[in-house]
Design a protein around this motif. Sequence first.
Motif, mmCIF file in Angstrom:
data_model
loop_
_atom_site.group_PDB
_atom_site.id
_atom_site.type_symbol
_atom_site.label_atom_id
_atom_site.label_comp_id
_atom_site.label_asym_id
_atom_site.label_seq_id
_atom_site.Cartn_x
_atom_site.Cartn_y
_atom_site.Cartn_z
ATOM 1 N N VAL A 144 0.865 -1.176 0.000
ATOM 2 C CA VAL A 144 0.000 0.000 0.000
ATOM 3 C C VAL A 144 0.901 1.225 0.000
ATOM 4 O O VAL A 144 1.868 1.300 0.754
ATOM 5 N N ASP A 145 0.545 2.212 -0.813
ATOM 6 C CA ASP A 145 1.350 3.436 -0.913
ATOM 7 C C ASP A 145 0.777 4.478 0.038
ATOM 8 O O ASP A 145 -0.390 4.874 -0.095
ATOM 9 N N TYR A 146 1.576 4.916 1.016
ATOM 10 C CA TYR A 146 1.072 5.859 2.008
ATOM 11 C C TYR A 146 2.220 6.650 2.623
ATOM 12 O O TYR A 146 3.402 6.286 2.521
ATOM 13 N N ASP A 147 1.872 7.742 3.266
ATOM 14 C CA ASP A 147 2.786 8.517 4.100
ATOM 15 C C ASP A 147 2.093 8.758 5.441
ATOM 16 O O ASP A 147 0.881 9.015 5.484
ATOM 17 N N TYR A 153 -2.644 9.338 8.195
ATOM 18 C CA TYR A 153 -2.122 8.656 7.002
ATOM 19 C C TYR A 153 -2.630 9.358 5.747
ATOM 20 O O TYR A 153 -3.823 9.688 5.651
ATOM 21 N N SER A 154 -1.754 9.532 4.782
ATOM 22 C CA SER A 154 -2.140 10.014 3.455
ATOM 23 C C SER A 154 -1.931 8.864 2.473
ATOM 24 O O SER A 154 -0.790 8.475 2.192
ATOM 25 N N PHE A 155 -3.024 8.303 1.972
ATOM 26 C CA PHE A 155 -2.967 7.137 1.095
ATOM 27 C C PHE A 155 -3.030 7.538 -0.372
ATOM 28 O O PHE A 155 -3.745 8.466 -0.743
ATOM 29 N N PHE A 207 -6.689 0.985 -0.013
ATOM 30 C CA PHE A 207 -6.133 0.472 1.245
ATOM 31 C C PHE A 207 -7.245 -0.179 2.039
ATOM 32 O O PHE A 207 -8.444 0.108 1.836
ATOM 33 N N ASN A 208 -6.878 -1.048 2.959
ATOM 34 C CA ASN A 208 -7.839 -1.769 3.793
ATOM 35 C C ASN A 208 -7.762 -1.392 5.263
ATOM 36 O O ASN A 208 -8.637 -1.745 6.045
ATOM 37 N N GLY A 209 -6.687 -0.704 5.657
ATOM 38 C CA GLY A 209 -6.554 -0.315 7.048
ATOM 39 C C GLY A 209 -5.119 -0.013 7.399
ATOM 40 O O GLY A 209 -4.244 0.059 6.531
ATOM 41 N N ILE A 210 -4.884 0.167 8.704
ATOM 42 C CA ILE A 210 -3.536 0.467 9.181
ATOM 43 C C ILE A 210 -3.145 -0.536 10.253
ATOM 44 O O ILE A 210 -3.990 -1.253 10.796
ATOM 45 N N ASN A 252 -11.162 0.712 5.256
ATOM 46 C CA ASN A 252 -10.785 0.721 3.842
ATOM 47 C C ASN A 252 -11.150 2.042 3.175
ATOM 48 O O ASN A 252 -11.915 2.854 3.700
ATOM 49 N N GLY A 253 -10.563 2.246 1.987
ATOM 50 C CA GLY A 253 -10.802 3.470 1.235
ATOM 51 C C GLY A 253 -9.868 3.546 0.046
ATOM 52 O O GLY A 253 -9.196 2.570 -0.307
ATOM 53 N N LYS A 254 -9.808 4.719 -0.567
ATOM 54 C CA LYS A 254 -8.963 4.914 -1.746
ATOM 55 C C LYS A 254 -8.526 6.371 -1.830
ATOM 56 O O LYS A 254 -9.357 7.286 -1.833
#
Length: 564
Positions: free
Chosen positions: A27-30, A54-56, A60-63, A101-103
Motif C-alpha cells: 500500500v502506498d502511504y505517508d 495517514y495520506s494514502f 487500502f484496507n486499514g492500518i 478501507n478506502g482509496k
Amino acid sequence: MKRLMPVLIAVLTVCAVLLLPGRVLAVDYDIEESTIDAQADENGRVFVTEHHTYSFSGKFNGITRLLVPKTGTDIIDFSANEGGRELRTEKDGDLYKVHRNGKSETVTVEMRYTIMDAIVMHEDGAEFHWPFFDDRNESDYDKMTITIRPPAASSGTEALGYDALSKTERVEPDGAVAFGPVRVPSGSNGDIRVVFDSKLFPALTSSGGTIRDKLAAERKRIADEAAAAQKRHEQAVTAGNVALPAAGAVLLFILVKEWMIARRKKDEARRETDAGRLTVPDGPLSMPAVLQFVEPAGAASPEWLSAALLDLIRKGLVTQVSDEMFERTDNVPAHRHEQILLNLLFGELADAEGRFDLGELPEMTKSEKMADRYEEGLAKWFGAVNDESKETGFREKRTGAATLLSAIGIFLIGLSVYFGIAGAFVHLAVAIVLTIALFATALFLKPLTREGHRIRTGWKAFSEQFDQLDPGDWQALPKDDRLRGYIYAVGSKNKHLGSQFEQFGAARRQRFAGPGLYADPFIMSHSFSLASANASTYSSSTAAGSVGGGGGGTGGGGGGSGAF
C-alpha cells in the motif's frame, strides 16, 4: 574506454538498486503526523492515546500498529476509532490491525491502550522507560510528538531521549515531558526515559537503588559520545578531503594516459589502412571471433549464427545441399566453438539422415525439450567464441597499474568503513563510487595491442568500403578474402548488404560470395531469429525469493506502524 564505461554504469546501477530500502509496500502511504499522549496514574499504569494521520495513494484496507511490551509489562484494552466512530480491530501476536478501507484519501485514526506495570519505583524517583517504536518499524513518521504526563503536577521531572528522539525532550511547567516534534525514519530506535517525583505513586513499592544519578551519568555518556562522534566526523572529513581527491587523481591520470596511448595506436592503424583500396584484414581469428572482437556483444544474434554457419562452409566443415539443407563433412574443426555448433546443428537438430534443415528449425524449437537444448547449445557456443576472442593475445596486461588501483581501492574500503562510523555520508558515497571505479578499471584495464588495433580498424574500414564494391574489384580479391569479407558483412548486419546482394543477382550470387557459398543471408537470419524467439517462449524457467527481519528497543519492547 568504450568497453569500460558500460561496465561502470552497470555496476553503479546495481549498487543503486542494492541501496534502496528493503521494504516494498503493498500500500502506498505517508504518515504525515503522529502524536502520542501517555498519562500515568498513581498505580503505575500508563494510559496511551495515539493519533496517526495517514495520506494514502490508491486503495487500502486499514492500518497496523506493532506494540511489543517490555519484559515485565503488558499491553491491554487496545481500541481504535475515527472521529468517534469505533473501528474493527484484530490482534495477531503483537501486531494490531485496524480495519478502515478506502482509496486515495487522508485518514486520522485514534488508538487507545493501557500499559500495565509501566512505572518502576526507585528511592529518589519513579521511572517510565519505554520504546514507542524501534528498528522493526517499517514506516517513516514525518512528524512525531510524544508527551508523557504525571498523575499530578511534578516539580522534579527529568527526561532523556535516545537515538531519533535525542535532544528533543522538553519539561513543561506542570512536570509533563514532550519529545519532538521530530521526523523519525523507518528502522530507527527512539527510547524515552522520564523520572517523576516518587510521592506521585503512593501505591508503588521501591525496587531499591537510585535513578537520578544514573540519568545524569547517561546524559554525560551521551554528551561524551556526541563530542567523540563530532571529533571523528571532523577527522573523517579532513582525511576524506585529502584521500578522495588523491585517489581520483591517480585514476584520472591512468585513464587519460591509457586513452592517449590508445588514440596513438588507432591513428597508426588508420595510417596503415589504405582507405583507397579494398582490403580484407588477415589474422588468426575465426569469423565468429572476429565479429566478437570487433563489435563485442553480450549474446549471439541471428546474423552471427548465419555468419558462423557460412564460416563452417568456408572452412569445408559443412556443405550446402540446397537453399536450406546442409551436410557435415569429415573434416576436423580447429576451434572448440566450431565443434559445439556442429554438434548442435548436426546432432541435436539433425534429421534422420544427419542433415541440418534450416527451414525446419523454427518449428523444432517450439518443443520445450528442443528449446532448452537450443538455448543451452547457443550459450556454450557463444562462450567458446568469447574464449577464442580473449585468447588471441590482442590485449596487453597492465599489471602495475592494476595493482596500484586495487591497492587504492582496498584502502578506500577501509576508509569507507571509517566514513560510515563517523557519519561522513557524503564522503562515504563518493568513496563507494570511486572504489567501484578503481576496481572496475583494474579488472578491465586490458588495452588493445598494436596488432589488435590493426585488426579492429581494418575490419571497420572494410565495412565502410562495402557499399562501394565493384564486381571487378571484388573478383580481384583472393577467394578466401571474398568469403571472409562477405561473412563479416552478414554477421555485422552491414546496411548495404541487401543492395549489394541484389546488385550481383541470384545468377551471379555464387560468383559474388565465392564457390560453395550461395546461401541467402536474409533467409538464414530470419530462420535463426524465429528459432531464438520460439526457444525463449517455450524453454523452461524457475524463480525464487526470500524475506526476513527482527529487532527491538529497551527491555525487548518497541513497535512501529504500517498499512494493508
